[in-house]
Design a protein around this motif. Structure first.
Motif, PDB file in Angstrom:
ATOM      1  N   ASP A 592       0.969  -1.387  -0.101  1.00 31.69           N
ATOM      2  CA  ASP A 592      -0.020   0.133  -0.011  1.00 31.69           C
ATOM      3  C   ASP A 592       0.843   1.411   0.013  1.00 31.69           C
ATOM      4  N   MET A 593       0.571   2.097  -1.272  1.00 27.68           N
ATOM      5  CA  MET A 593       1.258   3.345  -1.008  1.00 27.68           C
ATOM      6  C   MET A 593       1.330   4.382   0.011  1.00 27.68           C
ATOM      7  N   ASP A 594       2.115   4.895   0.490  1.00 29.98           N
ATOM      8  CA  ASP A 594       2.104   5.815   1.650  1.00 29.98           C
ATOM      9  C   ASP A 594       1.715   7.421   1.143  1.00 29.98           C
ATOM     10  N   ASN A 595       0.766   7.723   1.756  1.00 29.20           N
ATOM     11  CA  ASN A 595       0.209   9.033   1.276  1.00 29.20           C
ATOM     12  C   ASN A 595      -0.008   9.437  -0.091  1.00 29.20           C
ATOM     13  N   PHE A 596      -0.250   8.244  -0.976  1.00 33.02           N
ATOM     14  CA  PHE A 596      -0.305   8.464  -2.721  1.00 33.02           C
ATOM     15  C   PHE A 596      -1.417   9.495  -2.824  1.00 33.02           C
ATOM     16  N   LYS A 597      -2.606   9.370  -1.854  1.00 31.08           N
ATOM     17  CA  LYS A 597      -3.626  10.250  -2.608  1.00 31.08           C
ATOM     18  C   LYS A 597      -3.447  11.981  -2.244  1.00 31.08           C
ATOM     19  N   ARG A 598      -2.495  12.031  -1.296  1.00 27.90           N
ATOM     20  CA  ARG A 598      -2.086  13.555  -1.514  1.00 27.90           C
ATOM     21  C   ARG A 598      -1.318  13.978  -2.361  1.00 27.90           C
ATOM     22  N   ILE A 599      -0.361  12.771  -2.882  1.00 28.27           N
ATOM     23  CA  ILE A 599       0.458  13.075  -3.987  1.00 28.27           C
ATOM     24  C   ILE A 599      -0.090  13.304  -5.471  1.00 28.27           C
ATOM     25  N   ARG A 600      -1.061  12.397  -5.323  1.00 32.58           N
ATOM     26  CA  ARG A 600      -1.892  12.634  -6.569  1.00 32.58           C
ATOM     27  C   ARG A 600      -2.936  13.660  -6.712  1.00 32.58           C
ATOM     28  N   THR A 601      -3.098  14.186  -5.407  1.00 29.09           N
ATOM     29  CA  THR A 601      -4.006  15.520  -5.345  1.00 29.09           C
ATOM     30  C   THR A 601      -3.277  16.756  -5.739  1.00 29.09           C
ATOM     31  N   VAL A 602      -1.876  16.763  -5.464  1.00 29.09           N
ATOM     32  CA  VAL A 602      -1.153  17.784  -5.634  1.00 29.09           C
ATOM     33  C   VAL A 602      -0.404  17.813  -7.141  1.00 29.09           C
ATOM     34  N   LEU A 603      -0.209  16.698  -7.451  1.00 25.95           N
ATOM     35  CA  LEU A 603       0.715  16.605  -8.949  1.00 25.95           C
ATOM     36  C   LEU A 603      -0.739  16.244  -9.955  1.00 25.95           C
ATOM     37  N   GLY A 604      -1.498  15.813  -9.597  1.00 30.73           N
ATOM     38  CA  GLY A 604      -2.727  15.712 -10.839  1.00 30.73           C
ATOM     39  C   GLY A 604      -2.724  14.216 -10.882  1.00 30.73           C
ATOM     40  N   GLN A 605      -4.012  13.688 -11.585  1.00 31.21           N
ATOM     41  CA  GLN A 605      -4.489  12.573 -11.866  1.00 31.21           C
ATOM     42  C   GLN A 605      -3.371  11.690 -13.057  1.00 31.21           C
ATOM     43  N   ASP A 606      -3.256  12.511 -13.896  1.00 32.22           N
ATOM     44  CA  ASP A 606      -2.058  12.046 -15.035  1.00 32.22           C
ATOM     45  C   ASP A 606      -0.762  11.512 -14.367  1.00 32.22           C
ATOM     46  N   VAL A 607      -0.268  12.500 -13.630  1.00 29.14           N
ATOM     47  CA  VAL A 607       0.807  12.085 -13.031  1.00 29.14           C
ATOM     48  C   VAL A 607       0.951  11.118 -12.009  1.00 29.14           C
ATOM     49  N   GLY A 608      -0.398  10.964 -11.231  1.00 27.78           N
ATOM     50  CA  GLY A 608      -0.444   9.818 -10.249  1.00 27.78           C
ATOM     51  C   GLY A 608      -0.410   8.603 -10.928  1.00 27.78           C
ATOM     52  N   ASP A 609      -1.199   8.390 -12.181  1.00 25.51           N
ATOM     53  CA  ASP A 609      -1.388   7.347 -12.949  1.00 25.51           C
ATOM     54  C   ASP A 609      -0.105   6.794 -13.465  1.00 25.51           C
ATOM     55  N   ALA A 610       0.735   7.723 -14.068  1.00 20.87           N
ATOM     56  CA  ALA A 610       1.807   7.552 -14.663  1.00 20.87           C
ATOM     57  C   ALA A 610       2.926   6.833 -13.376  1.00 20.87           C
ATOM     58  N   MET A 611       2.827   7.267 -12.107  1.00 15.56           N
ATOM     59  CA  MET A 611       3.599   6.917 -11.057  1.00 15.56           C
ATOM     60  C   MET A 611       3.189   5.357 -10.863  1.00 15.56           C
ATOM     61  N   ILE A 612       1.842   5.078 -10.729  1.00 12.20           N
ATOM     62  CA  ILE A 612       1.510   3.727 -10.330  1.00 12.20           C
ATOM     63  C   ILE A 612       1.668   2.815 -11.442  1.00 12.20           C
ATOM     64  N   GLU A 854      -9.955  21.558   5.071  1.00 20.02           N
ATOM     65  CA  GLU A 854      -9.143  22.096   3.873  1.00 20.02           C
ATOM     66  C   GLU A 854      -8.734  20.877   2.999  1.00 20.02           C
ATOM     67  N   THR A 855      -8.413  19.786   3.702  1.00 24.10           N
ATOM     68  CA  THR A 855      -7.831  18.662   2.979  1.00 24.10           C
ATOM     69  C   THR A 855      -9.051  18.040   2.064  1.00 24.10           C
ATOM     70  N   SER A 856     -10.249  18.173   2.505  1.00 21.96           N
ATOM     71  CA  SER A 856     -11.157  17.711   1.764  1.00 21.96           C
ATOM     72  C   SER A 856     -11.500  18.482   0.384  1.00 21.96           C
ATOM     73  N   LEU A 857     -11.136  19.880   0.526  1.00 23.72           N
ATOM     74  CA  LEU A 857     -11.311  20.580  -0.705  1.00 23.72           C
ATOM     75  C   LEU A 857     -10.897  20.042  -2.005  1.00 23.72           C
ATOM     76  N   VAL A 858      -9.738  19.319  -1.909  1.00 24.61           N
ATOM     77  CA  VAL A 858      -8.929  19.129  -3.196  1.00 24.61           C
ATOM     78  C   VAL A 858      -9.737  17.963  -3.976  1.00 24.61           C
ATOM     79  N   SER A 859     -10.590  17.080  -3.000  1.00 27.15           N
ATOM     80  CA  SER A 859     -11.417  15.964  -3.643  1.00 27.15           C
ATOM     81  C   SER A 859     -12.693  16.362  -3.862  1.00 27.15           C
ATOM     82  N   THR A 860     -13.195  17.604  -3.808  1.00 26.54           N
ATOM     83  CA  THR A 860     -14.423  18.239  -4.057  1.00 26.54           C
ATOM     84  C   THR A 860     -15.089  17.672  -5.288  1.00 26.54           C
ATOM     85  N   SER A 861     -16.045  16.811  -5.582  1.00 28.60           N
ATOM     86  CA  SER A 861     -16.625  16.462  -6.889  1.00 28.60           C
ATOM     87  C   SER A 861     -17.610  17.376  -7.589  1.00 28.60           C
TER      88      SER A 861
END
Length: 994
Positions: A592-612, A854-861
């Protein structure tokens, strides 16, 4: 008859006239005349009866010349009665107006032994005449009349001559000898007085040796006995008539019809004698017997038989006709036969041909559609032949019909089927070829002709030469077959697929079916069908590819192409069940990746997918492949290994952590990531794959709690924490049902105007009947994990609005805020239902603030942003909680149009003592400056000392919340203390600890 038999010389004329009267009454005629035939052929009127009475006889009408009667003389001499309608003879040049023109309508001949003796005419009849029915009766009546004349014409010894009679002797004798009958004259005792036989010469009686003999001396005993009986009947009834008498001979029998009456004695004073007339009816009896026999045969026939007269009217039908047609003979006798049986679909040309055959007295055979009484059509073949009487004259026609409805329907069905098959063959989209035993084509339909025309010329006529190649073997063939072998197979071959490749033409695909024609009576032995299925084949190929892709996607992760959890569980189940693997050899690793959701939130979905994808490849490289690796969640992988050494799992986990910790070069940036790994080991062969994965996931929690970037092995003690979570879940469900949740309110104070009370924050508390006090830090996390947080938030909104309404009704108007989980914002009805609750309690939305972290703002749908916008438009304030701890950007603050920010207590705690550290001051001043720039109110959380309050006031913070102003208390205590005071009271101590 009785008038004639009882007539004497004195009343003969009256008896004859009475007979003529009866004839006129029977036929409804105006006049009846009896003519005698003279030696020169002239007709002389002998007797006449008229309805109007007899006028004085014109001598010119007393006779009919021979030339006037000559047109009918031949038929009359043949014994044929003539029906002469007025239109037929009224304009005839052969009849003088003074003779037969006004009298004759029916002429009846009276035949003697060998010539025509007299003619009877019946004038102007009103009854429809049917000579074929009435002639026999009519002639019998005339015979009776002649018998009367015979009686009067016979001279009697010792009796006075009938000189004064009106009937001349020559007429009596002529009539007597004209009768074709055997006549016995007997005395009162039964002795023969006279015998007149048709076999004796004219004018002579029978031999004298019979005169004076008794009946029994001359005739057979049975005949004599019967004649004695007739004599007794004459004594009783004065007459006997129409008795049938059989006289048996050695070879055959003779049948007679016996009639008789008394006759005058030959001498005066003697008793009355007997006159017996015996007419030979043998031919009639035998004919009737033959007719009965034939009638029985006809009645037994299944053919429909009808007899019609020469006018086409029904005379007789057999039972089969009545049964099939539904008619009864009594209701159709005399009706036109063709009108009776023909209908709308009958053949008019057949009807015309039948009419012509009737008119020309010829037979006719044909086929037509006839109709039953209820209008049901039926097909028949018929044979109509003329019927002639004994004299060869036409008396009618016989119809013999054979019902062929079933055959015709079968023929029509076969013809329709043949036409249908022919049309189907020619219009079929399939090429149909029939070949002989050598494989030579002998029949092709239109589509086959078109197809074969595209083949090379030397390959068109023989199936062995067709350029077709099987694409793949069918279910019954182990390998592809050449087309020639398929086409000449002795058994049926179904649904084989062949390709056709011709130079300069695209590939075509054909479905081929062949079948032998074993029962065919023609040269054709095998039928081959070729159906162009190119489009279907290509579509099926595309579907197969799609299905294969879907099957792959159903078992693999779309991003990394690794097996998914279901696929992994299947593989793990097989490994667990394998007998080649010992218990304890299988180890499951969950990464299980550590703090991956924050990384993907900051860097964006595309960067997160490439990292996975990069991490997946690194794990694959460590494992040496992907057969035992799967991606089970957005940032989670699972793998298993088989090893007898327990340390191998730890070594593998360490290598994976090291590989993941390597820098990731992504999109011109370097990103660092770590992972935590949980390891479980098979202890029992019956263990389920999900259990091993769950145990490894429990171990991950231990690794993450230790700081991450490490691995941990599962131990049974980890179950305790899971058990605690389960208990909290049950307690939460019970609290919702029994309303065990409570709200506590913590005050907020202003730093601008004497520490005035400016609001409160509602905080949720749980005093469980099962677990006792449960802190929000513990049950909130469990509620979010169990998916219950939204239901709890709606319950909190209800508690909040009811409490605010209660304060309003007691005169307290204090602004208040409450926290809602980010997951609740995904519910599209959140804002609407909260505003409805506020309206129901009559609470002004401007007095309510909704806090969102504030942490939930980045994932607002989309739903979350819609709820936030609905809150804002409804008048509710939006506050950003724990500001400074998340990854939010200025764009979120601008988009949400928040009204305030709450500075997290982690930034306030370093403000210890009168002089804070420079780093703390810089960070806090930056937050406050940012908030002021956006026009946002600021609330500092966790303020516990006067020094912290003073520094914040000096730095420009507007409000504070924390233990310095007061802890969270129940609504009753909050009302008694804070609402009553209305401001914060500062104690003397420099730090408040309670």
């Amino acid at each position: 008859m009785r008038l004639a038999l009882s007539a004497t010389s004195e009343n003969v004329e009256r008896s004859v006239c009475s007979a003529l009267r009866l004839l006129c009454e029977f036929y409804g005629a105006e006049r009846a005349i009896l003519y005698d035939i003279k030696a020169d052929g002239t007709l002389q009127r002998a007797f006449e009866w008229s309805v109007k009475g007899l006028a004085p006889l014109d001598i010119s009408r007393q006779f009919v010349r021979a030339d006037e009667i000559s047109p009918w003389l031949e038929d009359l001499n043949s014994g044929l009665s003539l029906h002469v309608p007025p239109p037929a003879y009224g304009d005839s040049p052969h009849i003088a107006p003074s003779t037969l023109e006004q009298d004759a309508a029916l002429l009846v001949p009276l035949l003697g032994k060998d010539h025509l003796s007299s003619v009877l005419s019946i004038a102007a009849p009103r009854r429809a005449l049917r000579p074929e029915e009435d002639e026999t009766g009519l002639l019998a009546m005339v015979a009776d009349l002649l018998l009367s004349m015979t009686q009067q014409a016979v001279p009697r010894p010792d009796a006075p001559a009938n000189a004064g009679s009106d009937v001349p002797d020559e007429i009596r004798n002529a009539a007597l000898w004209a009768m074709p009958d055997l006549i016995f004259e007997l005395d009162s005792e039964g002795r023969f007085c006279r015998i007149i036989s048709p076999d004796t010469p004219r004018g002579h009686d029978a031999p004298d040796d019979t005169v004076g003999l008794m009946l029994e001396d001359v005739l057979p005993a049975d005949v004599a006995r019967d004649l004695r009986g007739y004599m007794a009947e004459i004594d009783e009834n004065d007459r006997v008539q129409g008795r049938i008498q059989r006289v048996s001979g050695q070879k055959h029998s003779i049948w007679y019809e016996v009639s008789g009456s008394h006759c005058a004695p030959r001498r005066r004073g003697e008793a009355l004698g007997y006159l017996l007339v015996m007419r030979d009816i043998t031919a009639r009896i035998e004919g009737e017997a033959e007719l009965k026999r034939l009638g029985r045969i006809v009645e037994l026939m299944t053919n429909l038989v009808a007899i019609i007269d020469h006018d086409g009217c029904v005379v007789w039908t057999n039972a089969a006709f009545e049964t099939h047609s539904g008619y009864v003979i009594d209701e159709i006798r005399g009706r036109d036969f063709k009108q009776l049986v023909t209908g709308p679909d009958s053949n008019r040309s057949v009807a015309l041909s039948l009419r012509h055959a009737v008119m020309t007295e010829r037979g006719y055979e044909g086929e037509d559609i006839h109709y039953t009484k209820d209008g049901t059509p039926y097909w028949v073949t018929f044979n109509m032949q003329p019927l002639n009487d004994s004299r060869g004259k036409l008396s009618g026609f016989v119809f013999v019909e054979t019902v062929i409805t079933k055959q015709r329907k079968l023929e029509i069905a076969l013809r329709n089927e043949r036409d249908f098959l022919s049309t189907l063959t020619e219009t079929s989209v399939s090429a149909i070829v029939v070949c002989n035993g050598e494989g030579k084509c002998i029949f092709t339909n239109s589509e086959a002709k078109r197809l074969l025309a595209t083949f090379p010329r030397d390959a068109q006529d023989r199936v062995d030469s067709w350029p077709l190649h099987q694409i793949y073997a069918g279910p019954s063939q182990g390998a592809a077959l050449p087309f020639g072998a398929v086409a000449r197979s002795p058994s049926a071959v179904r649904n084989l697929t062949f390709s056709l490749r011709l130079p300069g033409r695209p590939r075509r695909i054909y479905s081929v079916n062949t079948a032998p024609l074993h029962t065919a009576k023609t040269e054709g032995q095998i039928v081959v069908t070729l159906t162009d299925v190119t489009a279907q084949f290509e579509a099926d190929e595309a579907k197969r590819q799609v299905a294969s892709k879907a099957q792959h996607e159903a078992n693999h992760d779309l991003l990394t192409d690794l097996p998914n959890r279901r696929n992994f569980n299947t593989k793990l189940s097989r490994a667990l069940a394998s007998k080649s693997v010992d218990v304890g050899d299988i180890h499951v690793l969950v990464v299980d990746m550590d703090n991956f959701k924050r990384i993907r939130t900051v860097l964006g979905q595309d960067v997160g997918d490439a990292m996975i994808c990069l991490i997946a490849q690194r794990i694959r490289d460590v494992l040496g492949g992907s057969d035992r690796l799967a991606r089970t969640d957005s940032d989670c992988f699972v793998a298993f290994m088989v090893s007898e050494e327990a340390t191998r799992a730890s070594e593998l986990a360490t290598r994976i952590c090291q590989a993941i910790a390597e820098p990731c070069e992504l999109d011109k940036m370097t990103v660092y990531a770590t992972a935590s790994i949980g390891i479980s080991q098979m202890k029992d062969r019956a263990v389920a794959p999900e259990m091993l994965i769950r145990q490894a996931e429990l171990a991950i929690e231990t690794a993450k709690a230790a700081g991450g970037n490490r691995h941990a092995h599962y131990s049974p003690g980890m179950e305790i924490r899971i058990s605690r979570s389960s208990e909290i879940v049950q307690a939460l469900r019970l609290a919702l049902r029994q309303d065990q949740f409570e709200l506590a309110f913590q005050p907020k104070f202003s730093l601008e105007d004497g520490h005035r009370l400016v609001g409160a924050e509602a905080l949720l508390r749980l005093q469980s009947s099962r677990l006792g006090w449960v802190g929000p830090d513990e049950f909130i996390l469990v509620a979010e994990t169990a998916g219950m947080i939204t239901e709890i938030d709606f319950h909190v909104m209800s508690l909040f609005t009811r409490q605010m309404g209660a304060w309003r009704r007691r005169g307290h108007c204090v602004p208040a805020s409450l926290n809602l989980s980010p997951r609740s914002f995904e519910n599209p009805t959140l804002a609407q239902r909260f505003l409805e609750m506020l309206a129901q309690e009559e609470i002004a939305p401007q007095d309510v603030t909704v806090e969102i972290t504030e942490t939930s703002l980045v994932s607002t749908s989309g739903h979350a942003l819609a709820n936030i916008d609905a809150f804002r438009r409804g008048g509710i304030h939006i506050s950003v909680d724990d500001f400074g701890t998340g990854y939010s950007s200025l764009s979120y603050l601008q988009r949400l149009i928040a009204t305030e920010v709450k500075i997290d207590k982690s930034f306030i705690q370093p403000l210890i003592g009168p002089v804070p550290t420079p780093e703390t001051e810089v960070l806090l001043r930056a937050i406050l400056t940012l908030a002021n720039t956006f026009g946002l109110k600021t609330v500092a959380e966790g303020v516990e000392t006067v020094d912290q309050m003073r520094w914040l006031k000096k730095a420009g913070c507007l409000m504070i919340q924390g233990y310095l102003g007061g802890r969270a208390v129940t609504p009753e205590v909050f009302e008694q203390i804070h609402l009553a005071r209305g401001a914060m009271q500062i104690a003397d101590e420099p730090r408040l600890t309670s």
